[in-house]
Write a protein that holds these residues in place. Structure first.
Motif, mmCIF file in Angstrom:
data_model
loop_
_atom_site.group_PDB
_atom_site.id
_atom_site.type_symbol
_atom_site.label_atom_id
_atom_site.label_comp_id
_atom_site.label_asym_id
_atom_site.label_seq_id
_atom_site.Cartn_x
_atom_site.Cartn_y
_atom_site.Cartn_z
ATOM 1 N N GLU A 1 0.837 -1.198 0.000
ATOM 2 C CA GLU A 1 0.000 0.000 0.000
ATOM 3 C C GLU A 1 0.872 1.247 0.000
ATOM 4 O O GLU A 1 0.573 2.233 -0.690
ATOM 5 C CB GLU A 1 -0.925 0.000 1.216
ATOM 6 C CG GLU A 1 -1.876 1.184 1.293
ATOM 7 C CD GLU A 1 -2.913 1.205 0.187
ATOM 8 O OE1 GLU A 1 -3.573 2.253 0.022
ATOM 9 O OE2 GLU A 1 -3.069 0.184 -0.524
ATOM 10 N N GLY A 2 1.964 1.213 0.772
ATOM 11 C CA GLY A 2 2.893 2.335 0.765
ATOM 12 C C GLY A 2 3.541 2.534 -0.587
ATOM 13 O O GLY A 2 3.701 3.666 -1.052
ATOM 14 N N VAL A 3 3.908 1.439 -1.238
ATOM 15 C CA VAL A 3 4.510 1.515 -2.573
ATOM 16 C C VAL A 3 3.492 2.027 -3.590
ATOM 17 O O VAL A 3 3.783 2.935 -4.381
ATOM 18 C CB VAL A 3 5.048 0.132 -2.995
ATOM 19 C CG1 VAL A 3 5.459 0.146 -4.471
ATOM 20 C CG2 VAL A 3 6.237 -0.268 -2.122
ATOM 21 N N ARG A 4 2.302 1.439 -3.581
ATOM 22 C CA ARG A 4 1.276 1.809 -4.567
ATOM 23 C C ARG A 4 0.954 3.297 -4.512
ATOM 24 O O ARG A 4 0.812 3.955 -5.551
ATOM 25 C CB ARG A 4 0.007 0.995 -4.305
ATOM 26 C CG ARG A 4 -1.118 1.227 -5.318
ATOM 27 C CD ARG A 4 -2.392 0.519 -4.895
ATOM 28 N NE ARG A 4 -2.992 1.154 -3.730
ATOM 29 C CZ ARG A 4 -3.813 2.199 -3.795
ATOM 30 N NH1 ARG A 4 -4.106 2.742 -4.966
ATOM 31 N NH2 ARG A 4 -4.334 2.711 -2.703
ATOM 32 N N SER A 5 0.872 3.836 -3.301
ATOM 33 C CA SER A 5 0.488 5.241 -3.151
ATOM 34 C C SER A 5 1.604 6.193 -3.585
ATOM 35 O O SER A 5 1.377 7.404 -3.642
ATOM 36 C CB SER A 5 0.098 5.524 -1.707
ATOM 37 O OG SER A 5 1.194 5.330 -0.840
ATOM 38 N N ALA A 6 2.778 5.650 -3.900
ATOM 39 C CA ALA A 6 3.890 6.479 -4.374
ATOM 40 C C ALA A 6 4.180 6.272 -5.852
ATOM 41 O O ALA A 6 5.161 6.820 -6.369
ATOM 42 C CB ALA A 6 5.151 6.178 -3.557
ATOM 43 N N THR A 7 3.356 5.501 -6.540
ATOM 44 C CA THR A 7 3.587 5.255 -7.962
ATOM 45 C C THR A 7 3.030 6.404 -8.809
ATOM 46 O O THR A 7 2.054 7.056 -8.422
ATOM 47 C CB THR A 7 2.924 3.945 -8.420
ATOM 48 O OG1 THR A 7 1.512 4.021 -8.169
ATOM 49 C CG2 THR A 7 3.526 2.757 -7.682
ATOM 50 N N PRO A 8 3.612 6.653 -9.959
ATOM 51 C CA PRO A 8 3.087 7.696 -10.842
ATOM 52 C C PRO A 8 1.622 7.460 -11.228
ATOM 53 O O PRO A 8 0.855 8.422 -11.357
ATOM 54 C CB PRO A 8 4.006 7.612 -12.063
ATOM 55 C CG PRO A 8 5.265 7.026 -11.544
ATOM 56 C CD PRO A 8 4.850 6.062 -10.483
ATOM 57 N N GLU A 9 1.239 6.206 -11.405
ATOM 58 C CA GLU A 9 -0.149 5.898 -11.769
ATOM 59 C C GLU A 9 -1.126 6.374 -10.699
ATOM 60 O O GLU A 9 -2.229 6.833 -11.004
ATOM 61 C CB GLU A 9 -0.321 4.387 -11.986
ATOM 62 C CG GLU A 9 0.459 3.820 -13.159
ATOM 63 C CD GLU A 9 1.903 3.507 -12.837
ATOM 64 O OE1 GLU A 9 2.617 3.018 -13.731
ATOM 65 O OE2 GLU A 9 2.338 3.758 -11.688
ATOM 66 N N TYR A 10 -0.721 6.267 -9.445
ATOM 67 C CA TYR A 10 -1.560 6.695 -8.334
ATOM 68 C C TYR A 10 -1.502 8.213 -8.144
ATOM 69 O O TYR A 10 -2.517 8.871 -7.896
ATOM 70 C CB TYR A 10 -1.108 5.982 -7.057
ATOM 71 C CG TYR A 10 -1.868 6.371 -5.814
ATOM 72 C CD1 TYR A 10 -3.002 5.677 -5.426
ATOM 73 C CD2 TYR A 10 -1.431 7.421 -5.008
ATOM 74 C CE1 TYR A 10 -3.695 6.020 -4.271
ATOM 75 C CE2 TYR A 10 -2.118 7.780 -3.853
ATOM 76 C CZ TYR A 10 -3.244 7.073 -3.498
ATOM 77 O OH TYR A 10 -3.930 7.425 -2.357
ATOM 78 N N LEU A 11 -0.309 8.784 -8.258
ATOM 79 C CA LEU A 11 -0.109 10.193 -7.947
ATOM 80 C C LEU A 11 -0.584 11.136 -9.051
ATOM 81 O O LEU A 11 -1.072 12.241 -8.763
ATOM 82 C CB LEU A 11 1.387 10.451 -7.700
ATOM 83 C CG LEU A 11 2.022 9.766 -6.490
ATOM 84 C CD1 LEU A 11 3.538 9.875 -6.580
ATOM 85 C CD2 LEU A 11 1.519 10.391 -5.198
ATOM 86 N N SER A 12 -0.429 10.730 -10.298
ATOM 87 C CA SER A 12 -0.624 11.658 -11.419
ATOM 88 C C SER A 12 -2.037 12.230 -11.542
ATOM 89 O O SER A 12 -2.184 13.444 -11.729
ATOM 90 C CB SER A 12 -0.219 10.985 -12.727
ATOM 91 O OG SER A 12 1.164 10.738 -12.744
#
Length: 407
Positions: free
Chosen positions: A26-37
């Motif tokens: 969950e920590g990794v996913r929330s830092a991905t470009p797909e999540y952040l953009s």
């Protein structure tokens, strides 16, 4: 009674293993470009207009461990006339590695954390391209952790071998990334904004970063090749990852305590801190999640193989030898980029009784620790987490879970 207790213990431990990996991801996913953009661009409509301007050509230079995913994410929102992706070895899909090309993108890989000949070769290749850009273009730099070693041209008077030796010595000392990058800049012709000094004055430059630096200092992220001098934005960082982990942990029934989102102490101090948290937490019968984010410091004292997260996990294992409780617990220390030090593991996961198992298999945990050799011993215990390249990089995430105490 003993078999049933053992079975219950295994059930608890399996549940903790599932939960601790879910929280890390969950920590990794929330830092991905797909999540952040999506949220970032929704909050910056003025920038969206800039990059959709039909009178300007977008050239994108994506640099770092998250370069591939950042490039693809940018292209989902805006037209890209041409682009260059420079990332770490094995961070591109195999077919793209082989071709070196993907649509409008040139795709290259180099070494991390020590630069190699490809770091300079491909730095010069992309520099040749962006030197041709003029007022009809706008340069978009997508930065993520790892860029300091991937993109390198020695300053006049130095050779690549000088920079390789410098990096090797700096990394062995266990310095902070701020201290390391401060030294790197002195010997580089493209760090600390020097890249921008080479470009045509009328070229507009924008930088978007996923920060792997505590405090998000643009002078430090990838050693600041496009700072100062460009419009600079941080899209994601460690703090946002921890907030997502807190929310997830609470949703699955844990009481949550986040120690820090800017931890920068040694693996030794960090391990002691978590053992103290384990002892304190054991007085509370409820399910608990203790979270920490930061960049661990780990001097290399031996000739073994490991990384700062694996060493922290091994230290926790050693410090909890002989500690007994009537509930299960697990500790995880992992790098969000999926690689811990020079290894293919993201980090380590340890729990009760693991040092006894190490000794039963002929290992001396303290001896391996003194030799900076955490990887082989943890691998033999199946106590490593392998993720592959995650597509992002926001430092280290550490988690301690305590199962609910049965009445």
């Amino acid at each position: 009674m003993i078999p049933s207790l053992q079975k219950q213990g295994n059930k608890q431990l399996n549940a903790l293993r599932k939960d601790i990996e879910e929280l890390f991801w969950e920590g990794v996913r929330s830092a991905t470009p797909e999540y952040l953009s999506p949220e970032f661009w929704n909050n910056h409509p003025d920038l969206c207009e800039v990059f959709k301007n039909p009178l300007k050509k977008n050239y994108v230079f994506a640099l770092g461990k998250a370069a591939y995913s950042m490039a693809l994410s940018f292209q989902k929102f805006f037209p890209v006339e041409a682009g260059f992706i420079l990332t770490k070895y094995d961070h591109l899909p195999k077919e793209i590695q082989r071709k070196g090309q993907m649509d409008v993108w040139k795709c290259r890989e180099a070494a991390h954390p020590i630069p190699d000949k490809n770091s300079e070769l491909f730095a010069r290749e992309v520099l040749d391209e962006i030197l041709q850009l003029d007022e009809d273009h706008q340069l978009i730099v997508l930065l993520s952790g790892g860029g300091s070693s991937l993109f390198e041209i020695p300053e006049k008077g130095y050779l690549l071998k000088d920079l390789i030796e410098l990096n090797e010595n700096l990394l062995k000392k266990g310095l902070s990334i701020q201290e390391i990058n401060s030294e790197r800049k002195k010997y580089s012709a493209v760090k600390a904004g020097k890249l921008l000094n080479k470009l045509k004055a009328q070229l507009k430059v924008y930088t978007f970063a996923i920060s792997d630096v505590l405090g998000d200092d643009p002078n430090v992220i990838a050693s600041g090749p496009s700072y100062p001098g460009s419009e600079y934005y941080v899209m994601g960082n460690l703090t946002s990852s921890l907030r997502a982990m807190e929310k997830k942990a609470k949703s699955i029934g844990y009481e949550v305590n986040t120690i820090s989102d800017s931890w920068d102490f040694s693996s030794e101090i960090t391990a002691k801190k978590f053992v103290d948290e384990l002892l304190d937490g054991d007085t509370n019968p409820k399910k608990q999640a203790i979270l920490l984010g930061g960049e661990l410091v780990c001097p290399v004292d031996g000739t073994g193989l490991g990384g700062r997260n694996q060493e922290t996990a091994l230290r926790v294992a050693i410090l909890t030898e002989g500690y007994h409780t009537d509930r299960e617990w697990l500790f995880l220390s992992c790098g969000t980029d999926g690689t811990d030090g020079p290894t293919d593991a993201a980090g380590g996961i340890v729990g009760p009784g693991i040092t006894q198992k190490m000794k039963e298999k002929g290992w001396d945990p303290k001896k391996e620790l003194l030799n900076s050799n955490s990887y082989p011993i943890l691998k033999d215990m199946e106590a490593l987490l392998f993720t592959g390249a995650t597509g992002t990089n926001v430092n280290d995430l550490l988690i301690l879970l305590l199962a609910e105490r049965n009445s």
